[in-house]
Scaffold this motif. Structure first.
Motif, PDB file in Angstrom:
ATOM      1  N   CYS A 272       0.853  -1.203   0.000  1.00 26.96           N
ATOM      2  CA  CYS A 272       0.000   0.000   0.000  1.00 26.96           C
ATOM      3  C   CYS A 272       0.880   1.241   0.000  1.00 26.96           C
ATOM      4  CB  CYS A 272      -0.918   0.007   1.222  1.00 26.96           C
ATOM      5  SG  CYS A 272      -1.926   1.502   1.397  1.00 26.96           S
ATOM      6  N   THR A 273       0.676   2.096  -0.987  1.00 26.49           N
ATOM      7  CA  THR A 273       1.428   3.346  -1.081  1.00 26.49           C
ATOM      8  C   THR A 273       0.455   4.484  -1.336  1.00 26.49           C
ATOM      9  OG1 THR A 273       3.250   2.132  -2.118  1.00 26.49           O
ATOM     10  CG2 THR A 273       3.346   4.522  -2.216  1.00 26.49           C
ATOM     11  N   VAL A 274       0.674   5.606  -0.648  1.00 30.59           N
ATOM     12  CA  VAL A 274      -0.122   6.816  -0.852  1.00 30.59           C
ATOM     13  C   VAL A 274       0.840   7.984  -0.989  1.00 30.59           C
ATOM     14  CG1 VAL A 274      -1.840   8.402   0.111  1.00 30.59           C
ATOM     15  CG2 VAL A 274      -2.059   5.937   0.500  1.00 30.59           C
ATOM     16  N   TYR A 275       0.667   8.808  -2.029  1.00 33.11           N
ATOM     17  CA  TYR A 275       1.491  10.012  -2.134  1.00 33.11           C
ATOM     18  C   TYR A 275       0.708  11.105  -2.856  1.00 33.11           C
ATOM     19  CZ  TYR A 275       2.686   7.869  -6.717  1.00 33.11           C
ATOM     20  OH  TYR A 275       2.659   7.275  -7.959  1.00 33.11           O
ATOM     21  N   PRO A 276       0.994  12.380  -2.547  1.00 36.66           N
ATOM     22  CA  PRO A 276       0.234  13.496  -3.138  1.00 36.66           C
ATOM     23  C   PRO A 276       0.639  13.748  -4.580  1.00 36.66           C
ATOM     24  CG  PRO A 276       1.980  14.339  -1.736  1.00 36.66           C
ATOM     25  CD  PRO A 276       2.003  12.843  -1.577  1.00 36.66           C
ATOM     26  N   LEU A 555      -2.427   9.686  -5.056  1.00 33.34           N
ATOM     27  CA  LEU A 555      -2.462   8.400  -5.726  1.00 33.34           C
ATOM     28  C   LEU A 555      -2.348   7.307  -4.678  1.00 33.34           C
ATOM     29  CD1 LEU A 555      -0.395   8.481  -9.056  1.00 33.34           C
ATOM     30  CD2 LEU A 555      -2.866   8.356  -8.753  1.00 33.34           C
ATOM     31  N   LEU A 556      -3.252   6.359  -4.744  1.00 31.39           N
ATOM     32  CA  LEU A 556      -3.257   5.188  -3.878  1.00 31.39           C
ATOM     33  C   LEU A 556      -2.919   3.977  -4.737  1.00 31.39           C
ATOM     34  CD1 LEU A 556      -4.014   3.566  -1.261  1.00 31.39           C
ATOM     35  CD2 LEU A 556      -6.376   3.588  -2.121  1.00 31.39           C
ATOM     36  N   ASP A 576      -5.716  -0.916 -12.837  1.00 34.16           N
ATOM     37  CA  ASP A 576      -5.814  -1.962 -11.827  1.00 34.16           C
ATOM     38  C   ASP A 576      -4.846  -1.686 -10.685  1.00 34.16           C
ATOM     39  OD1 ASP A 576      -7.718  -3.275 -13.280  1.00 34.16           O
ATOM     40  OD2 ASP A 576      -6.370  -4.805 -14.087  1.00 34.16           O
ATOM     41  N   GLY A 577      -5.395  -1.589  -9.481  1.00 40.43           N
ATOM     42  CA  GLY A 577      -4.574  -1.390  -8.299  1.00 40.43           C
ATOM     43  C   GLY A 577      -4.103   0.029  -8.077  1.00 40.43           C
ATOM     44  N   VAL A 578      -4.528   0.986  -8.906  1.00 36.72           N
ATOM     45  CA  VAL A 578      -4.105   2.386  -8.775  1.00 36.72           C
ATOM     46  C   VAL A 578      -5.343   3.283  -8.794  1.00 36.72           C
ATOM     47  CG1 VAL A 578      -2.686   4.247  -9.705  1.00 36.72           C
ATOM     48  CG2 VAL A 578      -1.959   1.866  -9.984  1.00 36.72           C
ATOM     49  N   TYR A 579      -5.463   4.149  -7.770  1.00 40.80           N
ATOM     50  CA  TYR A 579      -6.654   4.985  -7.623  1.00 40.80           C
ATOM     51  C   TYR A 579      -6.255   6.429  -7.359  1.00 40.80           C
ATOM     52  CZ  TYR A 579      -9.036   0.535  -7.298  1.00 40.80           C
ATOM     53  OH  TYR A 579      -9.517  -0.724  -7.591  1.00 40.80           O
TER      54      TYR A 579
END
Length: 605
Positions: A272-276, A555-556, A576-579
């Motif tokens: 799981c990665t989240v960045y602005p 981006l998640l 897929d897998g990117v939101y």
């Protein structure tokens, strides 16, 4: 014979249709407020350079901020790493030598190494292995010389290289695999003669055969019939202790391409990665339209058109077709005139005509100060705004095209009273990695990622990388090249084929991101640069907190999972897998669930 009754019916229908069309045109004319600019505000009220996030002013919000370290000399790789750390809100440290780096109580998240510039011995390898044992990921942004790798078993094991098959080999193309950079799989290989001009990838490289258990993200395509596992590796990783070692075989980390490669690498280290991100895509038509009839002899020879006819009857239909087919906001940086030393003056009717057309497309008129004459920029500005005042054409420009301007000329322009509302400046890509930032305390800077007339394979890879890192792109098409052509290769017949073929299709995979004019993008850049954030995951819930006062975008990346619900914002699926997350509140909760396809876990090859 038509009966009187049918004749009256037909005549009535024709009158109704005529009225409808006339009414529509009158309504459009009445509602076309082309003289106003909703982006024109007092720029002193906007978030300025002094509000940009730095690790020092953000420590209290996120005490456990990830640390990125660069080892090597000051060069393009160090600049790229510093830009990436700033954009991703990480602490950043640079050191010329690995021995100067203190292990500290909290190990860095990653160490970016300029391997080609380092001295390699068993002690250096052991130090890096110690960092990996503590969970620090290693990124070889450049590799040591193949001879150094070949004679050091320890270094080969660190890099996951089984064999140096050749110190130099030439490949046919480059294969980027799916799931690394956004935009999906891509093969950069010439199949037809028309694609030869696009091939500018590095086709000569050392040929490394990887160990079992490594994972390749990009490989060269050799000319022979070698098995796929033997293709020359370009980007790959191997697991080591509690971390990963990534390697890049080539110069891909020396420009903005490295931003997305680093973001993708860090996303590969966790589930799981989240960045602005900025979340803005635009197309900039520089020096379009031109308002004075100039260069008549050359235009007649190449086109049999005047400049007015070329802009209006030839360029406009093609350019608007590209705009409608792509998911890009449109900004037209108009030139009042190109040659300030001749007797041709801008045309008032053309100014109004294009202002209305641009406004009908929800596009933005900006100002270009490009000139083919040596007239000082202050004299150009005087002439431009004297023309507007004499014609009683009032419009407050908020964006400026800076291509071709010297630093002092740009400074003089930004200090010009009639440009007091300019809030952002757009530049062509210059090979660097500082894509968005501030030109002055209150004016932002945006960089075009690719030339719409020369969307090469390397620029396509750069575009995918910047979309991955920032969800941002800017395509530049400079009409000055068309109306002042040096040769047949600069004419619209040639350039339009590249623009209309390459631009709409190349951005097909990024429809989740917003189209925005450059002034709209300016607001998002300011919010993005000032933002700080933190996130955590517990079970199937991801919690994100941020300091933004406006809507923030993230981006998640959750391979093998999908978003079930969002509190405090909304979500769009990028792939897929990117939101793409729109954070409407300063606290967002995301609930995940397994995707229907096979689940992914860190370390899965």
């Amino acid at each position: 014979m038509i009966s009187r009754r049918n004749y009256l019916s037909i005549a009535s229908i024709m009158l109704v249709v005529l009225f409808m069309f006339q009414f529509t045109n009158v309504t459009l004319e009445m509602w076309n407020d082309y003289e106003s600019n909703e982006n024109a505000v007092d720029i002193s009220t906007l978030t300025g350079r002094s509000s940009v996030f730095t690790a020092e002013n953000g420590t209290s919000f996120n005490a456990n901020r990830p640390i990125a370290v660069y080892i090597g000399g000051e060069n393009a790789i160090s600049q790229m790493t510093a830009s990436w750390a700033s954009y991703s809100k990480r602490d950043f440290t640079a050191s010329a030598h690995l021995v100067d780096l203190s292990m500290g109580s909290r190990p860095p998240e990653l160490i970016v190494l300029d391997g080609a510039a380092m001295s390699w011995d068993a002690g250096t390898v052991q130090t890096l292995q110690n960092y990996a044992a503590r969970g620090t990921h290693l990124v070889f942004a450049s590799l040591p010389d193949p001879a150094v790798i070949q004679r050091s078993l320890e270094l080969r094991e660190l890099l996951g290289i089984y064999e140096v098959r050749a110190r130099r080999t030439k490949v046919q193309g480059i294969h980027l695999y799916d799931g690394f950079l956004l935009g999906g799989e891509c093969i950069y290989q010439v199949k037809e003669q028309k694609d030869e001009a696009r091939q500018d990838m590095e086709l000569e490289m050392p040929w490394y055969i990887l160990d079992a258990g490594t994972k390749a993200y990009m490989k060269g395509i050799p000319a022979g019939d070698e098995r796929i596992e033997d293709y020359p590796a370009v980007i790959w990783r191997r697991s080591l202790e509690n971390a990963y070692v990534f390697a890049v075989n080539g110069s891909y980390m020396e420009d903005a391409t490295g931003l997305g490669i680093l973001s993708a690498m860090m996303s590969e280290t966790t589930s799981c990665t989240v960045y602005p991100v900025v979340n803005a895509q635009n197309m900039v038509l520089a020096n379009y339209p031109g308002l004075a009839s100039e260069n008549d002899a050359a235009l007649t020879r190449y086109y049999s058109y005047s400049m007015r006819g070329l802009y209006q009857d030839v360029l406009w239909p093609d350019l608007t077709a590209v705009y409608h087919r792509g998911n890009l906001g449109l900004s037209c940086m108009m030139s009042m005139q190109f040659d300030y030393d001749d007797s041709h003056n801008p045309n008032q009717g053309q100014f109004v005509y294009y202002m209305k057309l641009i406004n009908e497309l929800d596009a933005e008129p900006g100002l270009s100060l490009y000139s083919v004459s040596d007239t000082p920029v202050t004299e150009r500005l005087t002439a431009d705004f004297d023309f507007m005042r004499q014609a009683q054409l009032e419009y407050k420009f908020t964006s400026l095209y800076g291509g071709g301007l010297e630093e002092q000329d740009l400074s003089d322009a930004l200090g010009w009273g009639d440009l007091e509302n300019v809030r952002t400046v757009v530049f062509p890509y210059d090979g660097g990695s500082d894509i968005v930032g501030y030109q002055s305390e209150q004016v932002t800077r945006q960089t075009a990622i690719t030339d719409g007339f020369a969307h090469t394979y390397r620029s396509d890879l750069r575009m995918r990388s910047v979309e991955t890192a920032l969800a941002y792109t800017s395509v530049l098409a400079d009409a000055a090249r068309v109306v002042y052509p040096d040769s047949k290769n600069d004419t619209w017949d040639v350039l339009s084929q590249r623009l209309t073929t390459d631009v709409p299709g190349s951005w097909e995979g990024f429809k989740a991101f917003d189209a925005a004019t450059v002034s709209q993008c300016d607001g998002r850049i300011r919010d993005f640069l000032a933002l700080d954030y933190t996130y955590s995951r517990e079970g199937d819930r991801v919690s994100i907190r941020h300091t933004g006062s406006n809507t923030a975008w993230f981006l998640l990346r959750v391979p093998g999972e999908t978003v079930e619900s969002v509190e405090g914002g909304s979500v769009r699926k990028a792939e897929d897998g990117v939101y793409l997350l729109e954070a409407a509140e300063d606290h967002v909760e995301v609930v995940l669930r397994p995707a229907l396809s096979e689940q992914w876990a860190p370390g899965t090859e």
